[in-house]
Design a protein around this motif. Structure first.
Motif, PDB file in Angstrom:
ATOM      1  N   ARG A   8      50.967  49.917  37.846  1.00  0.00           N
ATOM      2  CA  ARG A   8      49.569  50.273  38.122  1.00  0.00           C
ATOM      3  C   ARG A   8      49.307  51.736  37.748  1.00  0.00           C
ATOM      4  N   THR A   9      50.241  52.615  38.085  1.00  0.00           N
ATOM      5  CA  THR A   9      50.077  54.045  37.800  1.00  0.00           C
ATOM      6  C   THR A   9      50.060  54.316  36.298  1.00  0.00           C
ATOM      7  N   LEU A  10      50.956  53.655  35.574  1.00  0.00           N
ATOM      8  CA  LEU A  10      51.012  53.853  34.125  1.00  0.00           C
ATOM      9  C   LEU A  10      49.716  53.412  33.451  1.00  0.00           C
ATOM     10  N   LEU A  54      39.970  49.819  35.146  1.00  0.00           N
ATOM     11  CA  LEU A  54      39.685  48.595  35.896  1.00  0.00           C
ATOM     12  C   LEU A  54      40.925  47.712  36.002  1.00  0.00           C
ATOM     13  N   ALA A  55      41.665  47.585  34.885  1.00  0.00           N
ATOM     14  CA  ALA A  55      42.869  46.747  34.889  1.00  0.00           C
ATOM     15  C   ALA A  55      43.907  47.262  35.879  1.00  0.00           C
ATOM     16  N   SER A  56      43.941  48.562  36.084  1.00  0.00           N
ATOM     17  CA  SER A  56      44.920  49.140  37.016  1.00  0.00           C
ATOM     18  C   SER A  56      44.598  48.799  38.474  1.00  0.00           C
ATOM     19  N   GLN A  57      43.387  48.290  38.718  1.00  0.00           N
ATOM     20  CA  GLN A  57      42.969  47.981  40.091  1.00  0.00           C
ATOM     21  C   GLN A  57      43.092  46.498  40.434  1.00  0.00           C
ATOM     22  N   ARG A  58      43.862  45.752  39.616  1.00  0.00           N
ATOM     23  CA  ARG A  58      44.061  44.334  39.916  1.00  0.00           C
ATOM     24  C   ARG A  58      44.720  44.143  41.272  1.00  0.00           C
ATOM     25  N   GLU A  59      44.263  43.116  41.966  1.00  0.00           N
ATOM     26  CA  GLU A  59      44.664  42.796  43.334  1.00  0.00           C
ATOM     27  C   GLU A  59      44.101  43.783  44.349  1.00  0.00           C
ATOM     28  N   ILE A  60      43.277  44.701  43.901  1.00  0.00           N
ATOM     29  CA  ILE A  60      42.531  45.585  44.812  1.00  0.00           C
ATOM     30  C   ILE A  60      41.047  45.223  44.740  1.00  0.00           C
TER      31      ILE A  60
END
Length: 288
Positions: A8-10, A54-60
């Motif tokens: 997620r961080t990357l 946006l993709a980094s926030q999946r499952e959020i």
């Protein structure tokens, strides 16, 4: 497999870096010389940044935003890059075709997300279109770019060819392991590695396009210097008809006004001097 938090961080910092590139490109567009298509590249960076964040926030956040909207933005980014290359090369982009492909992509993605949920099909659809756009970009660089920029960028051509390999590898990964986790953050290591490599490629492409714009400026500046050097040196002119030999045009002979108009920013209007009036039209000498 990469740690959930690390993945997620990357992705998030990749998006943030792309956002910084957008700001830099926007500054260059406002302050320096750019060519047709550069503004599309600029907003491609913005679309890429928004899609990755946006993709980094999946499952959020809901999947509608982090999967569907994110992937649409990433696909739009590649389309803007490809159509911008077409404009940079002096051609008219097929915007209607790009819009049609984006609509088909959206409808297909909605279907495999909500009607027939399938992580593998999502990967296949996205990767196939992405690979196709990379190949189109490579074709534009090889076929059309030399028409406005004779120094064909073989490096950029080869780079786009190489870029098409990453979505193909992602398709192979999804095909070989169709039962893997349906979420990007917990997918197989190979799948995650290919995704991260693909995201970095977006930023490398942006940097390459900035360099391409700078090279074209340098090319035209050198061309202008050569023309100025020609005009300040010896110009072969016919002693009889006063035509000028243009060595840049295979030694063809041109009218003086045609030669000057091509090499300096000047236009001619025709008149007649008093001596020529007296010689050619003596009956009108007193009236003129």
């Amino acid at each position: 497999m990469l740690d959930f938090l690390h993945m997620r961080t990357l992705i998030f910092f990749s998006g943030f870096t792309s956002l910084v590139l957008f700001v830099c490109m926007l500054y260059i567009w406002k302050r320096q010389k750019t060519y047709s298509g550069f503004l599309r590249w600029t907003f491609a960076s913005l679309a890429n940044a928004a899609g990755m964040i946006l993709a980094s926030q999946r499952e959020i956040l809901p999947d509608f935003f982090t999967v569907l909207i994110a992937d649409i933005l990433l696909m739009l980014s590649m389309m803007l890059i490809t159509s911008g290359l077409t404009m940079f090369s002096g051609k008219k982009p097929l915007d209607k075709a790009y819009i049609a492909v984006l609509l088909i992509f959206t409808i297909s993605f909605l279907s495999v997300m909500y009607l027939w949920p399938s992580f593998t099909l999502r990967v296949m659809i996205y990767s196939a279109i992405q690979a196709g756009l990379c190949l189109i970009a490579a074709y534009i660089v090889y076929k059309h770019l030399p028409q406005v920029f004779p120094d064909r960028s073989l490096f950029l051509f080869r780079f786009f060819i190489a870029c098409s390999a990453f979505p193909i590898l992602r398709m192979i990964s999804a095909f070989l392991d169709p039962g893997e986790s349906p979420e990007l953050m917990t997918a197989s290591f190979m799948h995650q590695a290919v995704v991260l490599a693909g995201l970095q490629i977006y930023m490398i492409v942006d940097i390459g396009l900035l360099i391409l714009n700078a090279h074209r400026i340098n090319f035209e500046l050198n061309k202008a210097r050569e023309e100025i050097k020609t005009l300040t040196g010896f110009i072969p002119i016919c002693a009889s008809c006063k035509k000028i030999r243009d060595d840049a045009d295979a030694g063809g002979w041109k009218q003086l006004e045609d030669y000057m108009s091509e090499h300096i920013d000047v236009e001619f209007s025709h008149s007649i001097c008093p001596e020529c009036v007296k010689k050619l039209y003596p009956e009108f000498e007193d009236k003129i």
